[in-house]
Design an enzyme around this catalytic site. Sequence first.
Site, mmCIF file in Angstrom:
data_model
loop_
_atom_site.group_PDB
_atom_site.id
_atom_site.type_symbol
_atom_site.label_atom_id
_atom_site.label_comp_id
_atom_site.label_asym_id
_atom_site.label_seq_id
_atom_site.Cartn_x
_atom_site.Cartn_y
_atom_site.Cartn_z
ATOM 1 N N HIS A 183 0.848 -1.189 0.000
ATOM 2 C CA HIS A 183 0.000 0.000 0.000
ATOM 3 C C HIS A 183 0.883 1.238 0.000
ATOM 4 C CE1 HIS A 183 -3.003 2.969 1.360
ATOM 5 N NE2 HIS A 183 -3.899 2.124 0.897
ATOM 6 N N GLU B 173 -7.949 -3.675 -0.581
ATOM 7 C CA GLU B 173 -8.405 -4.050 -1.918
ATOM 8 C C GLU B 173 -8.542 -5.571 -2.051
ATOM 9 O OE1 GLU B 173 -5.870 -3.814 -5.668
ATOM 10 O OE2 GLU B 173 -7.142 -2.040 -5.891
#
Length: 364
Positions: A254, A309
């Site tokens: 991330h 996600e």
Amino acid sequence: MTMHAKGLEGIVVAETSISDVDGKKGELLYRGYDAGNLAQMQSFEEVAYLLLNGGLPNQSELEAFIFALKEKRTLPTEVQHLLRSLPKELMIMDVLRSCISSLNPKATWPPTKEEAIQLIALFPTIIASWIRHSAGKVPLEPDHSLNHVQNYLYMMSGNQPEAAHVSALTSYLILTMEHGMNASTFAARVVSSTESDLPSAICGALGTMKGPLHGGAPTGVLQLLSDVQSDTKSPEEIVREKLQRGEKLMGFGHRVYKTTDPRAIALRHVLKSTGGADQVLSNAVDIEQLITQLLAEYKPGRNLHVNVEYYAAAVMDAIAFKPDWFTPTFCVSRIVGWCTHVIEQSEDNRIFRPQQEYVGTRKN
């Protein structure tokens, strides 16, 4: 002194009491509360109220808020007519922008919480109505006996939603309601800073969210989950082969979080608590643990941990949502954060006007 930061990275553009994103510690706070704990303990409605009002509701405040959301769920007649007139090949994000623009022709600045409640209530109805209409099906009326998340699932499928799916989707929507000064939130605040109305600010956010670098559907994660669950090889064999080929494993790593995404941790906990009620969700937890172990082996020191996600894709896959429904569903939650930021912007407003540095040449 001129400060250079491409994409405004690292530049503070506003003060806020709405949320705090700490990438180093792996923390996400909503109004001071840990977002992961909220996702496991509170309802969608309670957390939406928290963001809009600054504190969790008591029972009477919650009941009034739930009533207001249910009362605003039904599409106004003129929006129903607009939906039926739009080209069926339009993307859902474009449909959302068109409908939001038509909602309140008398909208003015500053924005109000009543306007925000209407938008939060209508986003699921617009999305579900368009999906059914564009597929040649009759859109369903909202079911006022169902809560916000249950009703969204019902209006999409026409069936009473499974408890495991409601729990997973509720947690996902809570964890994606707000995430600091991301691109779409910043866009909404910029529009509002000109003293434009709330629908215009939300249309700016929707246009930003449509971009694949911000709200793009996690199709890569879906492909990863599909690949790993092969009938011919074990999951470990497949993941090792991918890593040996240098493939990027979508859903891991991330830009902000340097440790495990706290939203992913909370979603993992929720999915484990379903007790295997949904096989897709159970498999996703097992696959995540395997991939994390192998990433540490193949890429030591890279700190490649699971992000939200990954579990977003797992949840959407379990409830049989098509990939092009993912980003609009993201908006069902993020509309809460957008509205909250626009209201906060209006309370201490100054128009955004950053500087640029000219790097061209002068022509005589």
